[in-house]
Design an enzyme around this catalytic site. Structure first.
Site, PDB file in Angstrom:
ATOM      1  N   PRO A   1       0.695  -1.278  -0.085  1.00 12.61           N
ATOM      2  CA  PRO A   1      -0.083   0.090  -0.038  1.00 12.61           C
ATOM      3  C   PRO A   1       0.657   1.366   0.085  1.00 12.61           C
ATOM      4  CG  PRO A   1      -0.186  -1.186   1.957  1.00 12.61           C
ATOM      5  CD  PRO A   1       0.672  -2.119   1.247  1.00 12.61           C
ATOM      6  N   GLU A   2       1.999   1.347   0.134  1.00 12.86           N
ATOM      7  CA  GLU A   2       2.882   2.378   0.294  1.00 12.86           C
ATOM      8  C   GLU A   2       2.932   3.189  -1.161  1.00 12.86           C
ATOM      9  OE1 GLU A   2       3.731   3.555   2.896  1.00 12.86           O
ATOM     10  OE2 GLU A   2       3.888   2.139   4.544  1.00 12.86           O
ATOM     11  N   GLY A   3       2.915   4.473  -0.770  1.00  7.12           N
ATOM     12  CA  GLY A   3       2.739   5.220  -2.302  1.00  7.12           C
ATOM     13  C   GLY A   3       4.115   5.681  -2.812  1.00  7.12           C
ATOM     14  N   PHE A   4       4.219   6.575  -4.037  1.00  5.54           N
ATOM     15  CA  PHE A   4       5.407   6.772  -4.677  1.00  5.54           C
ATOM     16  C   PHE A   4       6.454   7.495  -4.080  1.00  5.54           C
ATOM     17  CE2 PHE A   4       7.985   8.891  -7.933  1.00  5.54           C
ATOM     18  CZ  PHE A   4       7.770   8.123  -8.908  1.00  5.54           C
ATOM     19  N   ASN A   5       6.061   8.303  -3.016  1.00  4.31           N
ATOM     20  CA  ASN A   5       7.055   9.008  -2.360  1.00  4.31           C
ATOM     21  C   ASN A   5       7.693   8.458  -1.381  1.00  4.31           C
ATOM     22  OD1 ASN A   5       7.037  11.888  -3.619  1.00  4.31           O
ATOM     23  ND2 ASN A   5       5.058  11.448  -3.823  1.00  4.31           N
TER      24      ASN A   5
ATOM     25  N   HIS B   1       0.723  22.145  -1.330  1.00 10.95           N
ATOM     26  CA  HIS B   1       0.200  20.738  -1.362  1.00 10.95           C
ATOM     27  C   HIS B   1      -0.998  20.573  -0.482  1.00 10.95           C
ATOM     28  CE1 HIS B   1       0.742  16.191  -0.725  1.00 10.95           C
ATOM     29  NE2 HIS B   1       0.074  16.307  -1.731  1.00 10.95           N
TER      30      HIS B   1
ATOM     31  N   ARG C   1      -3.228  17.913   0.611  1.00  9.97           N
ATOM     32  CA  ARG C   1      -3.538  16.272   0.585  1.00  9.97           C
ATOM     33  C   ARG C   1      -4.806  16.014   1.269  1.00  9.97           C
ATOM     34  NH1 ARG C   1      -3.561  11.428   0.272  1.00  9.97           N
ATOM     35  NH2 ARG C   1      -1.950   9.966   0.743  1.00  9.97           N
TER      36      ARG C   1
ATOM     37  N   ASP D   1       2.929  18.329 -10.846  1.00 12.69           N
ATOM     38  CA  ASP D   1       2.700  18.956  -9.643  1.00 12.69           C
ATOM     39  C   ASP D   1       3.657  19.383  -8.824  1.00 12.69           C
ATOM     40  OD1 ASP D   1      -0.184  19.377 -10.047  1.00 12.69           O
ATOM     41  OD2 ASP D   1      -0.810  17.679  -8.964  1.00 12.69           O
TER      42      ASP D   1
ATOM     43  N   PHE E   1       5.044  13.228   0.025  1.00 14.01           N
ATOM     44  CA  PHE E   1       4.809  14.035  -1.159  1.00 14.01           C
ATOM     45  C   PHE E   1       5.225  15.345  -1.079  1.00 14.01           C
ATOM     46  CE2 PHE E   1       2.695  16.562  -4.251  1.00 14.01           C
ATOM     47  CZ  PHE E   1       2.169  15.631  -5.545  1.00 14.01           C
TER      48      PHE E   1
HETATM   49  N1  LIG Z   1      -1.117  14.610  -8.923  1.00 16.21           N
HETATM   50  C1  LIG Z   1      -1.261  14.590  -7.710  1.00 16.21           C
HETATM   51  N2  LIG Z   1      -1.082  13.363  -6.849  1.00 16.21           N
HETATM   52  C2  LIG Z   1      -1.017  13.418  -5.664  1.00 16.21           C
HETATM   53  C3  LIG Z   1      -0.932  14.530  -4.732  1.00 16.21           C
HETATM   54  N3  LIG Z   1      -0.956  14.322  -3.441  1.00 16.21           N
HETATM   55  C4  LIG Z   1      -1.036  12.813  -3.498  1.00 16.21           C
HETATM   56  N4  LIG Z   1      -1.153  12.214  -4.662  1.00 16.21           N
HETATM   57  C5  LIG Z   1      -1.234  11.075  -5.041  1.00 16.21           C
HETATM   58  O1  LIG Z   1      -1.148  10.390  -3.869  1.00 16.21           O
HETATM   59  C6  LIG Z   1       0.105   9.720  -3.626  1.00 16.21           C
HETATM   60  C7  LIG Z   1       0.418   9.650  -2.234  1.00 16.21           C
HETATM   61  O2  LIG Z   1       1.133   8.915  -1.653  1.00 16.21           O
HETATM   62  P1  LIG Z   1       2.704   9.186  -1.112  1.00 16.21           P
HETATM   63  O3  LIG Z   1       3.327   9.326  -2.428  1.00 16.21           O
HETATM   64  O4  LIG Z   1       3.055   8.012  -0.375  1.00 16.21           O
HETATM   65  O5  LIG Z   1       2.610  10.402  -0.290  1.00 16.21           O
HETATM   66  P2  LIG Z   1       1.890  10.537   1.264  1.00 16.21           P
HETATM   67  O6  LIG Z   1       0.902   9.492   1.244  1.00 16.21           O
HETATM   68  O7  LIG Z   1       1.400  11.810   1.068  1.00 16.21           O
HETATM   69  O8  LIG Z   1       2.911  10.516   2.234  1.00 16.21           O
HETATM   70  C8  LIG Z   1       1.109  10.230  -4.342  1.00 16.21           C
HETATM   71  O9  LIG Z   1       2.046   9.272  -5.073  1.00 16.21           O
HETATM   72  C9  LIG Z   1       0.227  10.556  -5.709  1.00 16.21           C
HETATM   73  O10 LIG Z   1      -0.251   9.333  -6.496  1.00 16.21           O
HETATM   74  C10 LIG Z   1      -1.014  15.883  -5.712  1.00 16.21           C
HETATM   75  O11 LIG Z   1      -0.902  16.861  -4.983  1.00 16.21           O
HETATM   76  N5  LIG Z   1      -1.323  15.797  -6.947  1.00 16.21           N
HETATM   77 MG   LIG Z   2       1.879   7.427   1.481  1.00 12.76          MG
END
Ligand SMILES: Nc1nc2c(ncn2[C@@H]2O[C@H](COP(=O)(O)OP(=O)(O)O)[C@@H](O)[C@H]2O)c(=O)[nH]1
Ligand SMILES: [Mg+2]
Length: 404
Positions: free
Chosen positions: A52-56, A262, A264, A347, A365
């Site tokens: 489940p972890e995201g890109f960042n 940003h 979120r 973004d 992010f």
């Molecule tokens: N395009 C866009 N996508 C976002 C934004 N904020 C969150 N996301 C999406 O939601 C994900 C959040 O996961 P992550 O990268 O782990 O960041 P975190 O969860 O905020 O710590 C991002 O990777 C993006 O795919 C934003 O401001 N713009």
């Molecule tokens: Mg995350």
């Protein structure tokens, strides 16, 4: 010297130059015998992250492994890091994201290679003889039940117990695992070498839950050198720059006429209510921040994963008090080209160049934008700002300043 000798000498020189740049980039053409030999001697690490972890967060996990491998190279170790493809991320909704993507979609891989010995998975595929990529050992890392044994957190690991690999091997069905081992692990990432050294004949070693090992040292010069090497893919940079020029008429690294936020939402708005504001609260805070920073600024760029309805309401309320709100809305063609991951990076780049940035508390992010701004040379007071909840405590964000 005859003309023939001169030509021969020049050819030799050209060869030497070509071979050395090839080595530097770590890129290797299969047909080159020298490179084949390199591949035979090399060993590879690949990792996967909690699904489940995201890109960042994944970007930070990359840095831990990249620094580990870069340090090893300094001790003449022959290990390379395989960049795990980006596959089926939880936050990526669009259908066109459903295949394993190479890092070059999002990053400048040549730049990554200047810092650490990394290769894309498809480069490895192109070098193995059979159609099957066999991982010698998969270590499934797990947290200890109690991180503080006798009140103390110390580095340790222990083989044993039950576990399952909960990933998907990036959707590939030509990857197999010869042996899976469960390991309880906590502490610095460099301790993984102790595990690896138990089986010196392994060539391809994989770690699942690569987010469990921690940075050996956070925020050092090496950390920032690695971070600086994570340049984005050039097409994403150029798209973001075009946007900044079109809407803010700015061509510089540091723009002085827009504020970025940003915002979120999604899971943060649902389950972190005590950290994030309501729409009205967001408007009030942005307005106050701009009044304090520079009351002449009218342009606000919003990056968000929020729903359309929320964004329309935010935009309306900000416009009502005189601001001009900007969002990057990709065309269908841009979405098909850049994918959700690329759009998010665009973004982030637009946020990075703004005169003043306001982020979301504890969002990775946001953290990556803050790092980018440190690299670009912004004054930290314009970077480490956060949206507060409508009521209650609002902790000041930590300032992770660059070390050059
Ligand atoms: N395009 C866009 N996508 C976002 C934004 N904020 C969150 N996301 C999406 O939601 C994900 C959040 O996961 P992550 O990268 O782990 O960041 P975190 O969860 O905020 O710590 C991002 O990777 C993006 O795919 C934003 O401001 N713009
Ligand atoms: Mg995350």
């Amino acid at each position: 010297m005859s003309i023939k000798m001169i030509i021969n000498l020049s050819l030799l020189l050209l060869c030497v130059i070509l071979t050395s740049t090839e080595k530097q980039d770590g890129y290797c053409d299969l047909k080159e015998k020298t490179c084949d030999r390199d591949f035979l001697n090399e060993k590879f690490i690949i990792y996967d992250v909690n699904p489940p972890e995201g890109f960042n967060l994944r970007r930070d996990v990359y840095m831990r492994f990249a620094i580990m491998l870069s340090d090893a190279r300094q001790h003449n170790e022959n290990w390379k890091l395989i960049l795990p493809p980006w596959y089926s991320l939880y936050h990526w909704k669009a259908k066109q994201n459903d295949y394993p993507m190479p890092w070059s979609n999002f990053f400048d891989v040549k730049s990554l290679k200047k810092f650490a010995p990394v290769v894309e998975l498809h480069e490895v595929f192109s070098k193995i003889d059979s159609n099957i990529f066999k991982i010698d050992r998969l270590y499934v890392l797990q947290n200890y039940d109690d991180a503080f044994e006798n009140g103390e957190f110390r580095d340790k690991w222990e083989i044993g117990g039950d576990c399952d690999y909960d990933g998907s091997l990036w959707g590939y069905n030509n990857i197999t695992v010869k042996k899976t081992i469960c390991v309880k692990y906590q502490g610095r990432i460099s301790k993984l070498w102790e595990l690896i050294s138990l089986n010196p004949a392994d060539k391809f070693v994989m770690f699942a839950h690569g987010e469990i090992p921690l940075h050996d040292q956070y925020g050092t010069k090496t950390f920032w050198d690695c971070r600086k090497s994570m340049k984005f893919n050039k097409n994403l940079i150029s798209r973001a720059k075009k946007y900044i020029y079109k809407y803010f008429n700015c061509n510089n690294k540091i723009c002085n006429n827009y504020v970025s936020v940003h915002w979120r939402r999604q899971d943060f708005a649902r389950s972190r209510k005590k950290d994030v504001p309501s729409i009205g609260g967001t408007v009030k805070q942005i307005d106050n921040a701009i009044k304090n920073y520079n009351p002449h600024i009218v342009n606000i760029f919003i990056a968000s994963d929020g729903q359309n309805s929320e964004l329309i309401e935010l935009e309306k309320q900000l416009s009502d008090i005189g601001f001009k709100v900007h969002l990057y809305l990709p065309t269908q063609l841009e979405l098909d080209t850049f994918k959700d991951g690329g759009v998010a990076i665009i973004d982030q780049i637009i946020c990075s160049h703004a005169a003043y940035f306001i982020g979301t508390y504890e969002s990775t992010f946001t953290f990556r934008i803050q790092e980018e701004r440190e690299i670009l040379g912004f004054d930290s007071s314009t970077t480490f700002n956060r949206l507060c909840p409508d009521n209650g405590r609002c902790e000041v964000p930590s300032k992770w300043k660059i070390v050059n």
